[in-house]
Design a protein around this motif. Structure first.
Motif, PDB file in Angstrom:
ATOM      1  N   LEU B  36       1.662  -1.280  34.175  1.00 46.98           N
ATOM      2  CA  LEU B  36       2.326  -1.404  32.876  1.00 46.98           C
ATOM      3  C   LEU B  36       3.841  -1.400  33.032  1.00 46.98           C
ATOM      4  O   LEU B  36       4.552  -2.090  32.305  1.00 46.98           O
ATOM      5  CB  LEU B  36       1.883  -0.257  31.951  1.00 46.98           C
ATOM      6  CG  LEU B  36       0.466  -0.363  31.409  1.00 46.98           C
ATOM      7  CD1 LEU B  36       0.127   0.852  30.571  1.00 46.98           C
ATOM      8  CD2 LEU B  36       0.313  -1.624  30.568  1.00 46.98           C
ATOM      9  N   ARG B  41       7.287  -6.339  27.910  1.00 49.17           N
ATOM     10  CA  ARG B  41       6.853  -5.980  26.567  1.00 49.17           C
ATOM     11  C   ARG B  41       6.447  -7.246  25.834  1.00 49.17           C
ATOM     12  O   ARG B  41       6.837  -8.354  26.200  1.00 49.17           O
ATOM     13  CB  ARG B  41       8.005  -5.321  25.827  1.00 49.17           C
ATOM     14  CG  ARG B  41       8.268  -3.923  26.350  1.00 49.17           C
ATOM     15  CD  ARG B  41       9.623  -3.471  25.897  1.00 49.17           C
ATOM     16  NE  ARG B  41       9.692  -2.007  25.842  1.00 49.17           N
ATOM     17  CZ  ARG B  41      10.821  -1.357  25.599  1.00 49.17           C
ATOM     18  NH1 ARG B  41      11.931  -2.014  25.395  1.00 49.17           N
ATOM     19  NH2 ARG B  41      10.825  -0.047  25.571  1.00 49.17           N
ATOM     20  N   SER B 110      -3.704  -4.198  14.794  1.00 49.61           N
ATOM     21  CA  SER B 110      -2.761  -3.132  15.094  1.00 49.61           C
ATOM     22  C   SER B 110      -2.475  -2.306  13.835  1.00 49.61           C
ATOM     23  O   SER B 110      -2.490  -1.071  13.863  1.00 49.61           O
ATOM     24  CB  SER B 110      -1.504  -3.790  15.646  1.00 49.61           C
ATOM     25  OG  SER B 110      -0.436  -2.938  15.596  1.00 49.61           O
ATOM     26  N   LEU B 184      -7.418   3.675  18.094  1.00 50.78           N
ATOM     27  CA  LEU B 184      -7.310   2.742  19.220  1.00 50.78           C
ATOM     28  C   LEU B 184      -8.667   2.083  19.476  1.00 50.78           C
ATOM     29  O   LEU B 184      -8.967   1.684  20.604  1.00 50.78           O
ATOM     30  CB  LEU B 184      -6.852   3.476  20.498  1.00 50.78           C
ATOM     31  CG  LEU B 184      -5.541   4.256  20.447  1.00 50.78           C
ATOM     32  CD1 LEU B 184      -5.205   4.810  21.821  1.00 50.78           C
ATOM     33  CD2 LEU B 184      -4.418   3.379  19.952  1.00 50.78           C
ATOM     34  N   GLY B 190      -8.549  -2.590  20.282  1.00 48.23           N
ATOM     35  CA  GLY B 190      -7.510  -1.695  20.777  1.00 48.23           C
ATOM     36  C   GLY B 190      -6.670  -1.067  19.678  1.00 48.23           C
ATOM     37  O   GLY B 190      -5.842  -0.206  19.943  1.00 48.23           O
ATOM     38  N   ALA B 193      -2.819   0.072  19.639  1.00 46.77           N
ATOM     39  CA  ALA B 193      -2.290  -0.329  20.946  1.00 46.77           C
ATOM     40  C   ALA B 193      -2.484  -1.820  21.205  1.00 46.77           C
ATOM     41  O   ALA B 193      -2.011  -2.321  22.232  1.00 46.77           O
ATOM     42  CB  ALA B 193      -2.965   0.480  22.058  1.00 46.77           C
ATOM     43  N   HIS B 196       0.654  -3.942  21.976  1.00 49.60           N
ATOM     44  CA  HIS B 196       1.701  -3.377  22.822  1.00 49.60           C
ATOM     45  C   HIS B 196       1.385  -3.609  24.285  1.00 49.60           C
ATOM     46  O   HIS B 196       0.264  -3.399  24.735  1.00 49.60           O
ATOM     47  CB  HIS B 196       1.854  -1.887  22.561  1.00 49.60           C
ATOM     48  CG  HIS B 196       2.423  -1.581  21.203  1.00 49.60           C
ATOM     49  ND1 HIS B 196       3.668  -1.995  20.823  1.00 49.60           N
ATOM     50  CD2 HIS B 196       1.911  -0.932  20.138  1.00 49.60           C
ATOM     51  CE1 HIS B 196       3.907  -1.610  19.584  1.00 49.60           C
ATOM     52  NE2 HIS B 196       2.843  -0.960  19.145  1.00 49.60           N
ATOM     53  N   ALA B 197       2.380  -4.049  25.045  1.00 50.39           N
ATOM     54  CA  ALA B 197       2.220  -4.255  26.480  1.00 50.39           C
ATOM     55  C   ALA B 197       3.378  -3.582  27.199  1.00 50.39           C
ATOM     56  O   ALA B 197       4.350  -3.156  26.574  1.00 50.39           O
ATOM     57  CB  ALA B 197       2.180  -5.751  26.789  1.00 50.39           C
ATOM     58  N   ASP B 200       5.916  -0.177  26.303  1.00 52.84           N
ATOM     59  CA  ASP B 200       5.459   0.262  24.982  1.00 52.84           C
ATOM     60  C   ASP B 200       4.056   0.838  25.059  1.00 52.84           C
ATOM     61  O   ASP B 200       3.759   1.906  24.525  1.00 52.84           O
ATOM     62  CB  ASP B 200       5.465  -0.923  24.008  1.00 52.84           C
ATOM     63  CG  ASP B 200       6.876  -1.381  23.694  1.00 52.84           C
ATOM     64  OD1 ASP B 200       7.798  -0.590  23.934  1.00 52.84           O
ATOM     65  OD2 ASP B 200       7.035  -2.523  23.245  1.00 52.84           O
ATOM     66  N   ARG B 201       3.163   0.093  25.743  1.00 48.13           N
ATOM     67  CA  ARG B 201       1.773   0.525  25.862  1.00 48.13           C
ATOM     68  C   ARG B 201       1.672   1.809  26.678  1.00 48.13           C
ATOM     69  O   ARG B 201       0.904   2.718  26.358  1.00 48.13           O
ATOM     70  CB  ARG B 201       0.968  -0.587  26.523  1.00 48.13           C
ATOM     71  CG  ARG B 201      -0.510  -0.372  26.471  1.00 48.13           C
ATOM     72  CD  ARG B 201      -1.231  -1.527  27.133  1.00 48.13           C
ATOM     73  NE  ARG B 201      -2.659  -1.350  27.042  1.00 48.13           N
ATOM     74  CZ  ARG B 201      -3.384  -1.635  25.969  1.00 48.13           C
ATOM     75  NH1 ARG B 201      -2.782  -2.146  24.919  1.00 48.13           N
ATOM     76  NH2 ARG B 201      -4.673  -1.422  25.949  1.00 48.13           N
ATOM     77  N   LEU B 205      -0.157   5.292  25.490  1.00 50.67           N
ATOM     78  CA  LEU B 205      -1.337   5.853  26.164  1.00 50.67           C
ATOM     79  C   LEU B 205      -0.991   7.145  26.901  1.00 50.67           C
ATOM     80  O   LEU B 205      -1.728   8.131  26.832  1.00 50.67           O
ATOM     81  CB  LEU B 205      -1.927   4.819  27.124  1.00 50.67           C
ATOM     82  CG  LEU B 205      -2.401   3.525  26.434  1.00 50.67           C
ATOM     83  CD1 LEU B 205      -3.020   2.580  27.437  1.00 50.67           C
ATOM     84  CD2 LEU B 205      -3.367   3.827  25.307  1.00 50.67           C
TER      85      LEU B 205
END
Lengths: 164, 297
Positions: B36, B41, B110, B184, B190, B193, B196-197, B200-201, B205
């Protein structure tokens, strides 16, 4: 002491500025965030005054209150979803008039009311002293009222939840 | 100052344990973190990344601030006389954090995931407050250090089992963990989440693991006697090592929370709300009443 005054003053400024910004943003989520930031700053001011319990409870209750406000947004707003721009102000002229009159009254009041002279510092826990000063003999009434309110909430939810 | 890295480490270990119980490699959380960190992002059309990132950054910060008042052993990093209330105030910040994290990307799944935090919170919060206030009533103090010290002879987990179970259930809900992972949820691809990548993710988490760990840590002073050895063992086999006992108890509580995820399927929010208000709230009130009567008698 000077540092404490500076920090409390800065937090007060944060509370006022974020409170003003609430009415300039165009999204309900941003408005919620700014209002919450304003309340949290007020809670931190209370902690700075030595009222640790009250300040913490203000932060706790205001965060929950903002989130419950979001529940009401979902229930009542026409578009509680996306980021469609919206305005936080309505009836501009009327609200200007009301705001100026209230501000004038409060400012006059500040200068006309005789301020209490500082007495001896509170002995012991300031939260206890404040609670006693505010509620005093009504403590039993308030406790009963609180319990009745909780029972009402639980009862209302129990009745409102439909069982399938 | 070692509090935040320590919390990250313990939360990472807990995540590794979860990976093992889920049949994955224990290194999965570490690999996932690095993956990640290396990813970009993601932005969606007409989003509000600033607000989402406020929430995402608040989640781990709230977890660290909540842990700051928990006595890790015999002393708390910050010995606050209203520590229990402070802990509660920091954990509700997570509601706001997840809600704006879901709101920010301006996407359906989301947003729905973010909104799911609200019924979840409204269902668990009242039993949770009653569950954490019951040990405070018994000890006559809101300071976690004083509450832990009041359990020399009898753990509150034994004396007030309903409050302990309610605490465990409600902190799982607080960290949207296990049966309460609907925000989530897989049914929403998800949830909060979903969009979000990258960093951010990771914040979302990892912040959730940190929240779960901090909440498990609070169970030790509130219900399991803090850094003291179990009252039945007689002389302390490891004298002067309250941090060790704290670690053992924290591991047990975390293990219970991990087992909860394996044992109970995901709950629908409406069903949990019914359960909470019809069963858990009266149970919590009854437990608090019993403890109050014993303390007054």
């Amino acid at each position: 002491m000077t540092a404490l005054v500076a920090v409390v003053g800065a937090l007060g400024a944060v509370a006022v500025v974020t409170g003003l910004l609430v009415f300039t943003v165009n999204s309900m989520a941003r408005a919620t965030f700014l209002l919450l930031a304003s309340f949290v700053a007020v809670g931190a001011v209370l902690i700075g005054f030595g009222l640790g319990y009250l300040g913490t409870v203000v932060i706790l209750m205001m965060t929950i209150e903002m989130m419950i406000m979001v529940v009401f947004m979902v229930m009542l707003m026409m578009n509680p979803a996306g980021l469609m721009p919206m305005t936080m102000v309505h009836n501009r002229r009327g609200s200007w008039a009301i705001a100026l009159v209230v501000f004038g009254l409060l400012t006059t009041g500040v200068w006309l009311v005789p301020f209490p002279t500082p007495g001896p510092a509170a002995v012991g826990d300031p939260t206890l002293a404040l609670g006693d000063a505010l509620m005093g003999g009504q403590m039993l009434t308030m406790m009963t009222l609180g319990l009745a309110l909780l029972a009402t909430i639980v009862g209302t939810v129990a009745v409102a939840v439909s069982r399938r | 100052m070692v509090l935040a890295p320590g919390l990250v480490l313990v939360a990472g270990l807990a995540a590794g344990l979860k990976a093992v119980t889920a049949g994955e490699s224990p290194a999965t959380p570490a690999v996932e973190t690095l993956r990640l960190l290396g990813k970009q992002r993601r932005r969606t059309p007409d989003d509000d990344p600033g607000l989402a990132r406020v929430g995402l950054a608040l989640l781990p910060v709230a977890a660290v601030l909540a842990l700051a008042v928990v006595p890790l052993g015999d002393r708390a990093p910050v010995d606050l006389d209203v520590g229990v209330v402070w802990f509660n105030a920091m954990e509700v910040v997570a509601w706001f954090a997840v809600w704006v994290a879901g709101w920010g990307p301006n996407a359906v799944t989301s947003l729905a995931g973010g909104y799911r935090v609200l019924p979840l919170g409204l269902a668990y919060e009242v039993p949770h407050m009653l569950a954490i206030i019951t040990p405070a009533i018994a000890a006559g103090s809101l300071s976690p250090v004083a509450i832990a010290a009041a359990q020399q002879d009898l753990w509150y987990a034994v004396w007030m089992p309903a409050a302990f179970v309610l605490y465990l259930v409600s902190v799982a809900a607080m960290a949207f963990w296990g049966p309460f992972a609907a925000p989530l949820g897989r049914d929403l691809a998800g949830g909060a989440a979903a969009e979000h990548a990258g960093l951010d993710r990771l914040l979302l988490l990892a912040g959730r693991w940190m929240l779960l760990t901090a909440a498990a840590a609070m169970a030790v002073p509130l219900f399991l006697g803090g850094g003291a050895p179990p009252p039945i063992t007689g002389p302390d086999p490891f004298p002067g090592l309250p941090a060790l006992w704290f670690g053992v108890k924290l591991a047990v509580v975390l293990g219970l929370l991990l087992a909860l995820r394996r044992a109970v399927p995901m709950l629908r929010m409406a069903r949990f709300a019914t359960l909470a208000w019809v069963v858990l709230v009266p149970l919590a009130v009854a437990q608090a009443l019993v403890v109050t009567l014993v303390v007054l008698a």
